[in-house]
Design a protein around this motif. Structure first.
Motif, PDB file in Angstrom:
ATOM      1  N   THR A 119       0.824  -1.208   0.000  1.00 30.19           N
ATOM      2  CA  THR A 119       0.000   0.000   0.000  1.00 30.19           C
ATOM      3  C   THR A 119       0.859   1.260   0.000  1.00 30.19           C
ATOM      4  O   THR A 119       0.550   2.238  -0.687  1.00 30.19           O
ATOM      5  CB  THR A 119      -0.920  -0.012   1.238  1.00 30.19           C
ATOM      6  OG1 THR A 119      -1.869  -1.060   1.087  1.00 30.19           O
ATOM      7  CG2 THR A 119      -1.668   1.294   1.382  1.00 30.19           C
TER       8      THR A 119
ATOM      9  N   ASP B 217       3.727   1.648  -1.275  1.00 28.87           N
ATOM     10  CA  ASP B 217       4.301   1.835  -2.596  1.00 28.87           C
ATOM     11  C   ASP B 217       3.292   2.539  -3.514  1.00 28.87           C
ATOM     12  O   ASP B 217       3.660   3.316  -4.386  1.00 28.87           O
ATOM     13  CB  ASP B 217       4.682   0.463  -3.170  1.00 28.87           C
ATOM     14  CG  ASP B 217       5.751   0.551  -4.247  1.00 28.87           C
ATOM     15  OD1 ASP B 217       6.572   1.482  -4.214  1.00 28.87           O
ATOM     16  OD2 ASP B 217       5.756  -0.328  -5.125  1.00 28.87           O
ATOM     17  N   ASN B 218       2.016   2.261  -3.281  1.00 30.18           N
ATOM     18  CA  ASN B 218       0.992   2.970  -4.057  1.00 30.18           C
ATOM     19  C   ASN B 218       0.955   4.446  -3.664  1.00 30.18           C
ATOM     20  O   ASN B 218       0.815   5.323  -4.527  1.00 30.18           O
ATOM     21  CB  ASN B 218      -0.364   2.302  -3.880  1.00 30.18           C
ATOM     22  CG  ASN B 218      -0.340   0.870  -4.395  1.00 30.18           C
ATOM     23  OD1 ASN B 218       0.486   0.535  -5.250  1.00 30.18           O
ATOM     24  ND2 ASN B 218      -1.212   0.022  -3.877  1.00 30.18           N
TER      25      ASN B 218
ATOM     26  N   ARG C 195       3.576   6.138  -5.486  1.00 29.11           N
ATOM     27  CA  ARG C 195       3.181   6.499  -6.860  1.00 29.11           C
ATOM     28  C   ARG C 195       2.466   7.851  -6.888  1.00 29.11           C
ATOM     29  O   ARG C 195       2.597   8.614  -7.841  1.00 29.11           O
ATOM     30  CB  ARG C 195       2.266   5.415  -7.452  1.00 29.11           C
ATOM     31  CG  ARG C 195       2.994   4.126  -7.750  1.00 29.11           C
ATOM     32  CD  ARG C 195       2.106   3.104  -8.475  1.00 29.11           C
ATOM     33  NE  ARG C 195       2.936   2.007  -8.935  1.00 29.11           N
ATOM     34  CZ  ARG C 195       3.160   0.874  -8.234  1.00 29.11           C
ATOM     35  NH1 ARG C 195       2.542   0.665  -7.089  1.00 29.11           N
ATOM     36  NH2 ARG C 195       3.972  -0.040  -8.709  1.00 29.11           N
ATOM     37  N   TYR C 196       1.682   8.122  -5.854  1.00 28.92           N
ATOM     38  CA  TYR C 196       1.029   9.431  -5.757  1.00 28.92           C
ATOM     39  C   TYR C 196       2.088  10.518  -5.554  1.00 28.92           C
ATOM     40  O   TYR C 196       2.052  11.564  -6.213  1.00 28.92           O
ATOM     41  CB  TYR C 196       0.021   9.395  -4.596  1.00 28.92           C
ATOM     42  CG  TYR C 196      -0.655  10.713  -4.300  1.00 28.92           C
ATOM     43  CD1 TYR C 196      -1.578  11.259  -5.196  1.00 28.92           C
ATOM     44  CD2 TYR C 196      -0.384  11.417  -3.132  1.00 28.92           C
ATOM     45  CE1 TYR C 196      -2.208  12.472  -4.919  1.00 28.92           C
ATOM     46  CE2 TYR C 196      -1.011  12.618  -2.838  1.00 28.92           C
ATOM     47  CZ  TYR C 196      -1.918  13.142  -3.747  1.00 28.92           C
ATOM     48  OH  TYR C 196      -2.539  14.334  -3.485  1.00 28.92           O
TER      49      TYR C 196
ATOM     50  N   TYR D 237      -3.512   4.577   4.438  1.00 26.81           N
ATOM     51  CA  TYR D 237      -3.247   4.968   3.042  1.00 26.81           C
ATOM     52  C   TYR D 237      -3.679   6.408   2.793  1.00 26.81           C
ATOM     53  O   TYR D 237      -2.911   7.222   2.282  1.00 26.81           O
ATOM     54  CB  TYR D 237      -3.959   4.023   2.066  1.00 26.81           C
ATOM     55  CG  TYR D 237      -3.745   4.417   0.611  1.00 26.81           C
ATOM     56  CD1 TYR D 237      -2.515   4.253   0.000  1.00 26.81           C
ATOM     57  CD2 TYR D 237      -4.781   4.978  -0.142  1.00 26.81           C
ATOM     58  CE1 TYR D 237      -2.302   4.633  -1.323  1.00 26.81           C
ATOM     59  CE2 TYR D 237      -4.584   5.360  -1.468  1.00 26.81           C
ATOM     60  CZ  TYR D 237      -3.337   5.186  -2.057  1.00 26.81           C
ATOM     61  OH  TYR D 237      -3.136   5.564  -3.356  1.00 26.81           O
TER      62      TYR D 237
ATOM     63  N   ALA E 245      -1.841   5.967  -9.016  1.00 29.38           N
ATOM     64  CA  ALA E 245      -1.810   5.404  -7.658  1.00 29.38           C
ATOM     65  C   ALA E 245      -3.161   4.796  -7.283  1.00 29.38           C
ATOM     66  O   ALA E 245      -3.226   3.725  -6.677  1.00 29.38           O
ATOM     67  CB  ALA E 245      -1.437   6.499  -6.660  1.00 29.38           C
TER      68      ALA E 245
ATOM     69  N   PHE F  86      -3.684   1.335  -8.738  1.00 35.57           N
ATOM     70  CA  PHE F  86      -2.916   0.293  -8.034  1.00 35.57           C
ATOM     71  C   PHE F  86      -3.509  -0.011  -6.663  1.00 35.57           C
ATOM     72  O   PHE F  86      -3.598  -1.169  -6.253  1.00 35.57           O
ATOM     73  CB  PHE F  86      -1.438   0.706  -7.901  1.00 35.57           C
ATOM     74  CG  PHE F  86      -0.630   0.350  -9.114  1.00 35.57           C
ATOM     75  CD1 PHE F  86      -0.748   1.076 -10.283  1.00 35.57           C
ATOM     76  CD2 PHE F  86       0.232  -0.732  -9.098  1.00 35.57           C
ATOM     77  CE1 PHE F  86      -0.021   0.738 -11.425  1.00 35.57           C
ATOM     78  CE2 PHE F  86       0.964  -1.084 -10.231  1.00 35.57           C
ATOM     79  CZ  PHE F  86       0.840  -0.345 -11.387  1.00 35.57           C
ATOM     80  N   GLU F  87      -3.902   1.017  -5.948  1.00 33.45           N
ATOM     81  CA  GLU F  87      -4.394   0.789  -4.588  1.00 33.45           C
ATOM     82  C   GLU F  87      -5.782   0.136  -4.625  1.00 33.45           C
ATOM     83  O   GLU F  87      -6.076  -0.758  -3.826  1.00 33.45           O
ATOM     84  CB  GLU F  87      -4.417   2.111  -3.818  1.00 33.45           C
ATOM     85  CG  GLU F  87      -4.966   2.018  -2.407  1.00 33.45           C
ATOM     86  CD  GLU F  87      -4.220   1.085  -1.456  1.00 33.45           C
ATOM     87  OE1 GLU F  87      -3.129   0.589  -1.792  1.00 33.45           O
ATOM     88  OE2 GLU F  87      -4.764   0.833  -0.363  1.00 33.45           O
TER      89      GLU F  87
END
Lengths: 339, 339
Positions: free
Chosen positions: B46, B48-49, B52-53, B149, B212, B215-216
């Motif tokens: 999570t 890592d997502n 990405r943001y 998250y 992001a 992916f999440e």
């Protein structure tokens, strides 16, 4: 056409080793300059998977952190990221996509060194580069990229090898033969594909140098065989996706001897024993006690080249088992121009 | 437990805006120092997502290229990547994972500034940071991360907002209410989930700030509802995955007004019209003429927070439709220690 392009790979790779040295020396000179501290790569699709390989190879051999660019920051949000300390690299078979051009242009405008790895050295993208690394792969007509992917990996490896000339460059020479050996085993590999004929989806696992392999194998499965394949790092898999696996769920994986081998094999045994998944592993060590496709053992960092060729052969055979024509994927074009 | 943690999100976000300012100012000071030209983030799952943001938000608001670290280069290949010019950031709810610790330690050893965003400011990871940004989310016991998250996204946004204080900070204040509004619409969102009950797999699309989100959302679908969800950038989707779509194939997407909106909506119409996929779009513009879950319209760069809350609500409802207990994903642990 696809099969003949796949079959050209040993010759394309040998040709690149023979004739690509000067390009690689120039590119390596730019990357290893004292004021270069990281690398930004812009790429899409198959080339983005090659960029994932560069992230590990240039990270481990050159100590350079590699950023995969977010091209939409350039084209849609109009941001100009700071490229100080970076070399900017574009990777594209065709050299046509406007978003990749925008990233390399921004590097050029900031006075940063630029490198383009492409099969089209006369393309608009290549015209922006200080150094063009030409793949010399000949025309690729199939929508599914095969020889340009392995040639791109070889170009990335050839650049990395310049920092450690003797050992690394002689290791490169083992790759064309290893690839030829995989292609010669096509009927054995194709037989392994038969059991996967009815699948609709699958997971593809790889880690480290083979993170790229998992993504590229998944992309081939999507394009050529219409299998919804999900690539994962073996390390991330424990963070959620593991729960999805039902009995007999198809799991394809790569496990090659090297630093991550033991951990990967342990996870694959868990996948088989705890989740009873339908597993097939591309490996250079048939003693792992799991259903496998064996590939020749070469240096770990170069093994993504024979490994993906095994995956191509598997996937092409799987497409035919499924009654799909892998030459003509529905709804796809060879050149995608993203803005 | 999961539902109560989801319900805490407006209060957690408001609390972070109110009390996290000093942490964010310190972190922003490190990132915006004249010798910082890029950011390396180490994170898994999570987090890592969330990274990405950060790649898009810090890229667009601070002009800083963000590299997602390859932790296995540190732990398994023993490489020491060159962090010159970089700030090194670790993101982890628990602050426990050895591979993330190795990356932040390598930054510290090279004398680079380090930031850790975590819900556990007393963790081993946090002890390595020059600046700890504490999520203040309270204990999170569900395996599927929800409030940590959204709190991590808010922490990332709060850091970005310091560079442009007045406008950006007042925009942050719109987020908790938007999230509360989404949570209040739970029964409407849950009804949309019913039609997706029988799915085994799906595609989740988003681009730019919502890369992001895709992916999440996919990770939540895997963990909570055992749906093999496959995230893609809408831009990459045309490079292969488009071919996979069969009639009625489930496609979830995010399309929020902003720079990438028109292109995204155009692709979604193609997916519905050419491939006849079963589409559902989280959007702040109900006029797009596609089946949708509407969320409040706030600044595009902050919309991933209400969008993922809509996705959480959808997925929790979907799990129940499927007879899965989203509190106890099989085979997963809350804290994953990757080496």
């Amino acid at each position: 056409m696809l099969l003949s392009e796949m079959a050209e790979q040993p010759a394309v790779l040998a040709g690149l080793i023979e004739h690509g040295g000067a390009d690689a020396v120039s590119a390596s000179g730019l990357l290893c300059a004292p004021d270069i501290h990281h690398v930004v790569i812009a790429a899409r699709g198959t080339s983005d998977n090659a960029a994932r390989y560069a992230k590990y190879v240039w990270g481990s051999k050159l100590g350079l952190p590699v950023t995969l660019a977010a091209p939409s920051l350039h084209t849609s949000h109009g941001t100009q990221p700071d490229h100080s300390g970076a070399a900017v690299v574009g990777i594209s078979q065709s050299g046509q996509s406007p978003d990749l051009i925008a990233v390399v242009e921004s590097g050029r405008r900031q006075g940063r060194p630029t490198i383009v790895i492409t099969n089209q050295p006369e393309s608009p993208l290549a015209s922006l580069a200080d150094v063009v690394v030409s793949l010399r792969a000949g025309p690729e007509r199939s929508v599914a990229a095969t020889k340009t992917y392995t040639a791109t990996l070889m170009a990335i490896a050839l650049i990395a090898a310049q920092s450690d000339r003797m050992a690394a460059i002689s290791a490169l020479g083992t790759v064309p033969d290893a690839v030829a050996e995989v292609l010669d085993a096509a009927s054995r590999i194709g037989a392994a594909a038969e059991a996967f004929g009815p699948v609709r989806d699958c997971v593809v696992l790889g880690r480290g140098y083979h993170y790229a392999t998992s993504f590229e194998w998944a992309l081939k499965l999507q394009e050529m065989a219409y299998v919804l394949a999900h690539p994962f790092s073996t390390a991330d898999f424990a963070h959620g996706p593991f729960a999805v696996l039902e009995r007999d769920f198809p799991v394809l994986a790569v496990a090659v001897r090297g630093a991550l081998f033991d951990g990967t094999v342990e996870m694959l045994h868990r996948i088989r024993n705890e989740r009873r998944a339908h597993l097939l592993v591309v490996t250079d060590d048939a003693s792992i006690g799991l259903p496998s496709i064996e590939i020749p053992s070469i240096d770990e960092w170069l093994s993504p080249i024979p490994a993906i060729v095994a995956a191509q052969v598997f996937t092409e055979a799987l497409a035919r088992v499924r009654g799909v024509d892998p030459e003509q994927p529905r709804g796809l074009r060879k050149i995608t121009k993203t803005t």
